[in-house]
Write a protein that holds these residues in place. Structure first.
Motif, PDB file in Angstrom:
ATOM      1  N   ILE A  35       0.836  -1.212   0.000  1.00  0.00           N
ATOM      2  CA  ILE A  35       0.000   0.000   0.000  1.00  0.00           C
ATOM      3  C   ILE A  35       0.873   1.266   0.000  1.00  0.00           C
ATOM      4  CG2 ILE A  35      -0.240   0.083   2.533  1.00  0.00           C
ATOM      5  CD1 ILE A  35      -3.078   0.891   0.077  1.00  0.00           C
ATOM      6  N   VAL A  44       1.414   2.423  -3.510  1.00  0.00           N
ATOM      7  CA  VAL A  44       0.249   2.767  -4.340  1.00  0.00           C
ATOM      8  C   VAL A  44       0.208   4.284  -4.522  1.00  0.00           C
ATOM      9  CG1 VAL A  44      -2.273   2.721  -4.528  1.00  0.00           C
ATOM     10  CG2 VAL A  44      -1.057   0.734  -3.615  1.00  0.00           C
ATOM     11  N   ARG A  54      -0.504   8.003  -4.797  1.00  0.00           N
ATOM     12  CA  ARG A  54      -1.361   8.991  -4.129  1.00  0.00           C
ATOM     13  C   ARG A  54      -1.906   8.544  -2.776  1.00  0.00           C
ATOM     14  NH1 ARG A  54      -5.725  10.102  -6.209  1.00  0.00           N
ATOM     15  NH2 ARG A  54      -5.894   8.436  -7.725  1.00  0.00           N
ATOM     16  N   GLU A  55      -1.731   7.267  -2.380  1.00  0.00           N
ATOM     17  CA  GLU A  55      -2.174   6.896  -1.030  1.00  0.00           C
ATOM     18  C   GLU A  55      -1.246   7.572  -0.004  1.00  0.00           C
ATOM     19  OE1 GLU A  55      -4.799   5.531  -0.070  1.00  0.00           O
ATOM     20  OE2 GLU A  55      -5.490   4.268  -1.734  1.00  0.00           O
ATOM     21  N   PRO A  56      -1.783   8.251   0.996  1.00  0.00           N
ATOM     22  CA  PRO A  56      -0.916   8.940   1.958  1.00  0.00           C
ATOM     23  C   PRO A  56      -0.343   7.979   3.012  1.00  0.00           C
ATOM     24  CG  PRO A  56      -3.223   9.352   2.469  1.00  0.00           C
ATOM     25  CD  PRO A  56      -3.217   8.486   1.242  1.00  0.00           C
ATOM     26  N   ALA A  57       0.370   6.990   2.553  1.00  0.00           N
ATOM     27  CA  ALA A  57       0.927   5.968   3.461  1.00  0.00           C
ATOM     28  C   ALA A  57       2.445   6.123   3.525  1.00  0.00           C
ATOM     29  CB  ALA A  57       0.552   4.570   2.959  1.00  0.00           C
ATOM     30  N   ARG A  72       6.988   2.219   7.178  1.00  0.00           N
ATOM     31  CA  ARG A  72       7.355   2.035   8.591  1.00  0.00           C
ATOM     32  C   ARG A  72       7.894   0.620   8.734  1.00  0.00           C
ATOM     33  NH1 ARG A  72       2.258   3.477  11.056  1.00  0.00           N
ATOM     34  NH2 ARG A  72       1.916   1.289  11.443  1.00  0.00           N
TER      35      ARG A  72
END
Lengths: 158, 330
Positions: free
Chosen positions: A117, A120, A122-125, A128
């Motif tokens: 993820i 992906v 534009r996902e704000p992830a 970590r």
């Protein structure tokens, strides 16, 4: 006066990162996040490549004028480049620093799993990782994928 | 939901036991204890036998089903489970006709659907890590209904429930896992849950290209779970007599990054009556379904075929899980 010190003058305030394997100095800059360094107008960065070294044969040195490497940054540098020595300079006085190892790393490293993820668009992830030093890997907290510590430089962001 | 809120509304389950799952995200079988799983199993058993009725225990609650990948069994069983418990269901089942097709992010989808006052989000998404990411974004519990090739924890719950009810035990079970162990999301979840039981032995039966991922091996070895690998056809035949259960998976064609790799392993294994003849007569055959050509229909007629009962167990397991996570009224 050693030959390496002739290459560039001493600094009175900042951090000197020594015993970096030859030609790996740019990785250090990436780990420290070049963009954040750029935002500080007082910081000067000097990277010395392939300097003769008694310990390593050849090495890189990074001098960060007016920049003190944080404890978190020092821990990540020590994890990725275990040979590195970190010296803080205050009013010409040199203080050697031996950081511990980080338990987690946030950001800085892209996940090697393309379907994670965090990769992906534009996902704000933010990535970590949990550091599993005893197994020589870091594990993505989102997708569980393992990345060998020696491969971290291949996945640095920026 | 934020981890600080996880497990916050602990109550009592209809079994009179502490409900350790109330308000919790169900993201990974790594996070579930044996006691958590047994609580779901006991409630599912009672539901199956008709001694406990959960109908209408979730009246006034809303469950969102966000399925960004195709699904038959998981979607339908969650849908039927939620409806039979009396919950209102909001669903995105065909991403092609939702804003996801316009490029809406998972984060925005979760924040948007949460705004409609849902009490729980059930998510299937092609990205690994999607369920954990959604759980961090949401303020309500998120149940992972499949996160790419990473995990499928509710499938593992119904798988272990099936093993327990058919075999009479899980401790000491010898489980062979045959097929695409690399890209199957059911395999990691099943391994993580089996690791919570004592003396389980796992046999990974697959060609090198389809062998289990390293993080699964690391998890098992850190917990002292015995596992072996059988790669060649002869090794697989040798392992067969030792097994209590043979768990078969489809080759996940859609997850191969390189189609030529898929062609190399396509059809590399078939479970048929001949292969089963190397195993014990009471060997149970399981499959998360759908199957393609890796499990011969001739097995359907044999007493070894557990997979249709396994699929049926999805409903009581998901009823029990939804009830417990949402802390439904008795």
């Amino acid at each position: 006066m050693s030959s390496e010190s002739l290459l560039v003058r001493k600094i009175d305030w900042g951090t000197v990162l020594d015993h970096i394997p030859a030609w790996k100095g740019d990785q250090v800059i990436k780990l420290l996040n070049l963009e954040s360094l750029k935002q500080n107008p007082d910081v000067s960065v000097i990277v010395l490549h392939n300097v003769p070294s008694k310990k390593l044969g050849r090495k890189d040195i990074v001098k960060l004028y007016h920049y003190m490497v944080s404890e978190d940054e020092a821990k990540i540098l020590a994890l990725v480049l275990p040979q590195i020595t970190i010296n803080y300079i205050r009013d010409w006085k040199v203080e050697k620093h031996s950081p511990g190892l980080p338990e987690k790393i946030v950001g800085k490293i892209r996940c090697p799993e393309t379907t994670c993820i965090t990769n992906v668009e534009r996902e704000p992830a933010t990535t970590r990782y949990i550091v599993m030093k005893e197994h020589g890997v870091i594990a993505c907290e989102y997708c569980d994928t393992l990345l060998e510590i020696e491969r971290i430089p291949d996945f640095l962001i920026g | 939901m934020p981890s600080s809120l996880s497990g916050g509304r602990e109550g009592v389950s209809p079994l009179g036991l502490k409900n350790t799952l109330a308000g919790r995200d169900i993201i990974s079988c790594r996070d579930l204890s044996r006691e958590d799983a047994e609580l779901v199993f006991r409630l599912a058993e009672e539901v199956n036998s008709g001694t406990i009725h959960l109908e209408d225990t979730l009246v006034g609650r809303k469950v969102a089903l966000i399925f960004v990948e195709p699904s038959t069994r998981t979607f339908q069983s969650f849908y039927v489970a939620a409806r039979s418990l009396g919950a209102e269901v909001l669903s995105i089942h065909d991403p092609a006709v939702s804003s996801i097709a316009k490029g809406e992010t998972l984060y925005d989808t979760v924040k948007m659907i949460e705004g409609y006052g849902v009490d729980c989000i059930v998510l299937r998404h092609p990205a690994r890590g999607s369920a954990r990411f959604a759980a961090e974004a949401a303020s309500v519990p998120v149940i992972n209904a499949g996160s790419g090739s990473q995990e499928h924890p509710t499938q593992a719950l119904l798988d272990v429930f099936t093993i327990k009810s058919k075999l009479g035990r899980v401790d000491g079970a010898k489980i062979g896992m045959l097929g695409d162990l690399r890209y199957s999301r059911t395999i990691p979840s099943l391994c993580y849950l089996l690791a919570k039981y004592n003396g389980v032995e796992i046999f990974f039966m697959a060609p090198h290209l389809l062998q289990v991922r390293r993080e699964v091996e690391l998890y098992l070895s850190e917990r002292g779970v015995t596992y072996r690998k059988a790669v060649e056809a002869d090794e697989i035949k040798e392992v067969m007599p030792e097994l209590d259960v043979l768990y078969v998976t489809r080759i996940q064609k859609e997850r191969f990054p390189d189609p030529t790799e898929y062609e190399r392993v396509r059809g590399s294994y078939v479970v048929d009556a001949k292969l089963l003849s190397y195993g014990r007569s009471d060997l149970g055959v399981m499959h998360p379904l759908p199957r393609v050509d890796e499990l011969s229909p001739e097995v359907d007629k044999l007493p070894n075929a557990w997979y249709f009962e396994q699929a049926r167990n999805g409903l009581p397991i998901r009823k029990a899980l939804l009830h417990l996570v949402l802390g439904g009224a008795e």
